[in-house]
Write a protein that holds these residues in place. Structure first.
Motif, PDB file in Angstrom:
ATOM      1  N   SER A   1       0.624  -1.385   0.068  1.00 33.08           N
ATOM      2  CA  SER A   1       0.076  -0.197  -0.014  1.00 33.08           C
ATOM      3  C   SER A   1       0.726   1.280  -0.112  1.00 33.08           C
ATOM      4  CB  SER A   1      -0.967   0.013   1.304  1.00 33.08           C
ATOM      5  OG  SER A   1      -1.419   1.127   1.576  1.00 33.08           O
ATOM      6  N   PHE A   2       0.578   2.133  -0.896  1.00 37.71           N
ATOM      7  CA  PHE A   2       1.087   3.479  -0.847  1.00 37.71           C
ATOM      8  C   PHE A   2       0.256   4.793  -0.465  1.00 37.71           C
ATOM      9  CE2 PHE A   2       4.113   0.712  -3.377  1.00 37.71           C
ATOM     10  CZ  PHE A   2       5.413   1.170  -3.051  1.00 37.71           C
ATOM     11  N   ASP A   3       0.876   5.578   0.176  1.00 38.02           N
ATOM     12  CA  ASP A   3      -0.027   6.927   0.407  1.00 38.02           C
ATOM     13  C   ASP A   3       0.597   7.944  -0.567  1.00 38.02           C
ATOM     14  OD1 ASP A   3      -1.388   5.873   2.339  1.00 38.02           O
ATOM     15  OD2 ASP A   3       0.003   6.130   3.649  1.00 38.02           O
ATOM     16  N   PRO A   4       0.074   8.688  -1.414  1.00 43.48           N
ATOM     17  CA  PRO A   4       0.786   9.513  -2.180  1.00 43.48           C
ATOM     18  C   PRO A   4       0.831  10.904  -1.544  1.00 43.48           C
ATOM     19  CG  PRO A   4      -1.871   9.224  -2.886  1.00 43.48           C
ATOM     20  CD  PRO A   4      -1.220   8.249  -1.615  1.00 43.48           C
ATOM     21  N   PHE A   5       1.903  11.664  -1.833  1.00 41.15           N
ATOM     22  CA  PHE A   5       2.149  13.019  -1.413  1.00 41.15           C
ATOM     23  C   PHE A   5       2.413  14.012  -2.743  1.00 41.15           C
ATOM     24  CE2 PHE A   5       2.729  10.511   2.225  1.00 41.15           C
ATOM     25  CZ  PHE A   5       2.308  11.463   3.164  1.00 41.15           C
ATOM     26  N   GLU A   6       1.549  14.865  -3.125  1.00 43.01           N
ATOM     27  CA  GLU A   6       1.892  15.837  -4.086  1.00 43.01           C
ATOM     28  C   GLU A   6       2.657  16.939  -3.682  1.00 43.01           C
ATOM     29  OE1 GLU A   6      -1.848  16.883  -5.887  1.00 43.01           O
ATOM     30  OE2 GLU A   6      -2.473  15.028  -6.546  1.00 43.01           O
ATOM     31  N   TYR A   7       2.862  17.059  -2.581  1.00 45.13           N
ATOM     32  CA  TYR A   7       3.901  18.262  -2.071  1.00 45.13           C
ATOM     33  C   TYR A   7       4.739  17.547  -0.755  1.00 45.13           C
ATOM     34  CZ  TYR A   7       5.732  22.765  -0.439  1.00 45.13           C
ATOM     35  OH  TYR A   7       6.564  23.880  -0.397  1.00 45.13           O
ATOM     36  N   LEU A   8       5.802  17.499  -1.023  1.00 46.96           N
ATOM     37  CA  LEU A   8       6.864  16.956  -0.091  1.00 46.96           C
ATOM     38  C   LEU A   8       8.337  17.656   0.021  1.00 46.96           C
ATOM     39  CD1 LEU A   8       7.208  14.475   1.679  1.00 46.96           C
ATOM     40  CD2 LEU A   8       8.561  13.443  -0.232  1.00 46.96           C
ATOM     41  N   ILE A   9       8.619  18.217   1.309  1.00 45.50           N
ATOM     42  CA  ILE A   9       9.872  18.470   1.619  1.00 45.50           C
ATOM     43  C   ILE A   9      10.936  17.712   1.642  1.00 45.50           C
ATOM     44  CG2 ILE A   9      10.958  20.159   3.220  1.00 45.50           C
ATOM     45  CD1 ILE A   9       8.661  21.043   4.407  1.00 45.50           C
ATOM     46  N   LEU A  10      11.907  18.061   0.794  1.00 45.21           N
ATOM     47  CA  LEU A  10      13.133  17.153   0.518  1.00 45.21           C
ATOM     48  C   LEU A  10      14.370  17.682   1.759  1.00 45.21           C
ATOM     49  CD1 LEU A  10      13.586  17.257  -3.012  1.00 45.21           C
ATOM     50  CD2 LEU A  10      12.374  15.618  -1.764  1.00 45.21           C
ATOM     51  N   GLU A  11      14.908  16.774   2.291  1.00 49.10           N
ATOM     52  CA  GLU A  11      15.907  17.034   3.201  1.00 49.10           C
ATOM     53  C   GLU A  11      17.264  17.400   2.675  1.00 49.10           C
ATOM     54  OE1 GLU A  11      16.844  13.995   5.751  1.00 49.10           O
ATOM     55  OE2 GLU A  11      14.610  13.615   6.551  1.00 49.10           O
ATOM     56  N   ARG A  12      17.394  17.405   1.180  1.00 50.49           N
ATOM     57  CA  ARG A  12      18.469  17.798   0.358  1.00 50.49           C
ATOM     58  C   ARG A  12      17.970  18.279  -1.103  1.00 50.49           C
ATOM     59  NH1 ARG A  12      23.544  14.209   0.054  1.00 50.49           N
ATOM     60  NH2 ARG A  12      24.366  15.935  -1.010  1.00 50.49           N
ATOM     61  N   PRO A  13      18.154  19.412  -1.640  1.00 48.44           N
ATOM     62  CA  PRO A  13      17.842  20.027  -2.746  1.00 48.44           C
ATOM     63  C   PRO A  13      17.972  18.753  -4.060  1.00 48.44           C
ATOM     64  CG  PRO A  13      19.759  21.183  -2.340  1.00 48.44           C
ATOM     65  CD  PRO A  13      19.339  20.232  -1.093  1.00 48.44           C
ATOM     66  N   ALA A  14      16.939  18.771  -4.969  1.00 48.01           N
ATOM     67  CA  ALA A  14      17.044  17.976  -6.100  1.00 48.01           C
ATOM     68  C   ALA A  14      17.057  19.174  -7.065  1.00 48.01           C
ATOM     69  CB  ALA A  14      15.770  17.005  -6.358  1.00 48.01           C
ATOM     70  N   LEU A  15      17.819  18.505  -8.225  1.00 53.22           N
ATOM     71  CA  LEU A  15      18.184  19.263  -9.473  1.00 53.22           C
ATOM     72  C   LEU A  15      17.052  19.169 -10.621  1.00 53.22           C
ATOM     73  CD1 LEU A  15      19.652  21.248 -11.346  1.00 53.22           C
ATOM     74  CD2 LEU A  15      21.179  19.356 -12.062  1.00 53.22           C
ATOM     75  N   LEU A  16      16.122  20.044 -11.066  1.00 54.98           N
ATOM     76  CA  LEU A  16      15.170  19.769 -11.794  1.00 54.98           C
ATOM     77  C   LEU A  16      15.327  20.406 -13.295  1.00 54.98           C
ATOM     78  CD1 LEU A  16      12.161  19.101 -12.495  1.00 54.98           C
ATOM     79  CD2 LEU A  16      11.477  21.466 -11.821  1.00 54.98           C
ATOM     80  N   GLU A  17      15.220  19.655 -14.326  1.00 52.90           N
ATOM     81  CA  GLU A  17      15.207  20.359 -15.765  1.00 52.90           C
ATOM     82  C   GLU A  17      13.937  20.107 -16.226  1.00 52.90           C
ATOM     83  OE1 GLU A  17      18.415  18.896 -18.038  1.00 52.90           O
ATOM     84  OE2 GLU A  17      19.788  20.002 -17.010  1.00 52.90           O
ATOM     85  N   LEU A  18      13.534  21.306 -16.999  1.00 51.36           N
ATOM     86  CA  LEU A  18      12.298  21.257 -17.723  1.00 51.36           C
ATOM     87  C   LEU A  18      12.730  21.534 -19.506  1.00 51.36           C
ATOM     88  CD1 LEU A  18       9.605  22.733 -15.414  1.00 51.36           C
ATOM     89  CD2 LEU A  18      10.061  20.082 -15.982  1.00 51.36           C
ATOM     90  N   ALA A  19      12.274  20.567 -20.218  1.00 48.99           N
ATOM     91  CA  ALA A  19      12.761  21.211 -21.573  1.00 48.99           C
ATOM     92  C   ALA A  19      11.301  21.520 -22.468  1.00 48.99           C
ATOM     93  CB  ALA A  19      13.447  19.840 -22.317  1.00 48.99           C
TER      94      ALA A  19
END
Length: 456
Positions: free
Chosen positions: A270-288
């Motif tokens: 079973s999984f609970d979805p989270f559409e907003y989540l704080i990260l403990e370390r930043p992630a790098l996002l690229e949108l093309a």
């Protein structure tokens, strides 16, 4: 791995794909849509559609390369996440392309940070999945043992699946949330020393309405600790019931866990979805994006494309920034949260403001306890300098904290920190807050508002 789906119906097509599978969970989503019929009289009429394939691995530390997960849909989005950015119970991250035309125009038309007359260029919805539990109920229990349990993936004792000193027979009914096809079940009994407190005889039944149950098979012997029950018929149902008529110890039944596996051998979780989540370390996002995307969105200045994040609490798109590579047609930025994001043409501003962490969590654990606001004033023409005011308000427009009050800003850049405390020195409640920057240069005043989120 060749695959030839069985497509049925009046319109069908057979295709094959070859995929290199890696360690962990490999999920491929095939997306197609029906095409409008081409003009048969046109010499160039062609019915054509691209089928997008998405590879989303399970977030297992051993599957990370160089300490990071690199996830991509092979199209417009790529995200690089440090292996320790998540809570240990977050095991999957999935993201989906959202058609820009599906975004409600009312959500951005009145946004002062988005150029009027333009639309989103690229939109993605991110979703983190935290391992949850399957609810289950027992028909017999003592007063201090509630009849509601949870199948939670914990195999060791004590677990939420321990029921002791209950009168037999007892029925344990597990709700798998949706209808699922099960190939085997593993029952984990509690054992102390050489004594097992597991079942000895039981019948497995299934149901889709939790009222009418069908018998699948009878198990006449259980191992002392873990018993694997193979299901040759591979029943498909939502509710699975184990009716235990005998236990190894009289009237003393103790189960640590029950596991379910699908036809591929993968554990059903079973999984609970989270559409907003704080990260403990930043992630790098690229949108093309592509030039055709700019035309559809009526973008007039490609260089002003920025990343916006959807703030569900404020019900608006918040500017979060990003750097654009015009040659590659990519906007990239670091984020310490996941949310629904989009590329919009941002309104140019004389004030550029960015928080080092947004959201941040002043909980004293040493990670993002403070956040730094960096302000860049592109209008430095006033000789006497600029007088900045930086204030934090709650959603009821109540002043929470004044961070800067008319300290002369003689350069075009300044930084100020917030520790998440109000004027009385108390940590504020979790939630969104409004920050306001006012820059006074002579008789001119420019104001910039935004949202800063305090997490736990």
């Amino acid at each position: 791995m060749p695959a030839q789906p069985d497509l049925t119906g009046p319109y069908c097509a057979t295709f094959s794909i070859e995929v290199m599978l890696e360690a962990g969970v490999n999920r491929l989503s095939v997306i197609a849509r029906e095409l409008a019929s081409s003009d048969p009289d046109s010499p160039n009429a062609v019915d054509r559609e691209t089928i997008s394939l998405f590879y989303l691995p399970e977030l297992e530390p051993e599957a990370a390369e160089g300490g990071v997960f690199t996830l991509s849909d092979g199209d417009r989005a790529t995200v690089v996440i440090p292996v320790d950015a998540f809570d240990e119970h977050i095991t999957k991250l999935q993201f989906f392309s959202v058609p820009p035309e599906a975004v409600d125009p009312l959500s951005y038309r009145g946004n002062s940070r988005i150029v009027k007359g333009t639309a989103p260029v690229v939109v993605y919805r991110f979703e983190a999945l935290r391992q949850g539990v399957f609810a289950a109920e027992a028909t017999s229990a003592l007063p201090d043992q509630p009849p509601t349990f949870a199948v939670d993936g914990i195999l060791e004792s004590p677990s939420t699946w321990v029921a002791g000193l209950v009168p037999l027979p007892v029925s344990l009914t597990i709700d798998l949330d949706v209808r699922r096809t099960v190939s085997r079940i593993v029952v984990h009994a509690n054992a102390e020393g050489g004594t097992s407190f597991g079942p000895q005889r039981a019948t497995l039944l299934t149901s889709n309405d939790n009222e009418n149950f069908t018998s699948v098979l009878e198990v006449t012997a259980f191992d002392d600790r873990a018993t694997t029950i193979e299901l040759p018929t591979r029943p498909s149902a939502r509710y699975f019931r184990l009716e235990i008529t005998e236990s190894k110890q009289a009237n003393n039944l103790q189960l640590n866990e029950i596991e379910f596996f699908d036809v591929s051998g993968a554990k059903i979780v079973s999984f609970d979805p989270f559409e907003y989540l704080i990260l403990e370390r930043p992630a790098l996002l690229e949108l093309a994006y592509r030039s055709s995307d700019l035309m559809v969105a009526n973008i007039r200045r490609e260089s002003d494309l920025k990343v916006f994040a959807w703030d569900a609490s404020a019900q608006e798109w918040q500017l979060v920034g990003g750097e654009i590579d015009l040659n590659r047609q990519v906007v990239r930025m670091e984020l310490n949260f996941i949310s629904q994001v989009a590329l919009f043409q941002a309104v140019p501003s004389q004030i550029q403001a960015a928080w080092s962490f947004n959201p941040f969590s002043p909980d004293g654990n040493g990670i993002a306890d403070r956040t730094r606001l960096t302000i860049v004033n592109h209008n430095t023409s006033h000789i006497g300098g600029t007088e900045p005011v930086v204030e934090i308000f709650d959603l009821h427009n109540k002043l929470i904290r004044t961070l800067v009050n008319q300290t002369v800003m003689r350069s075009n850049t300044m930084s100020v920190e917030w520790d998440g405390r109000d004027e009385a020195g108390e940590i504020v409640n979790i939630g969104p807050y409004i920050y306001q920057i006012r820059l006074k240069s002579g008789d001119q005043v420019e104001v910039r508002n935004g949202v800063i989120v305090v997490g736990k």
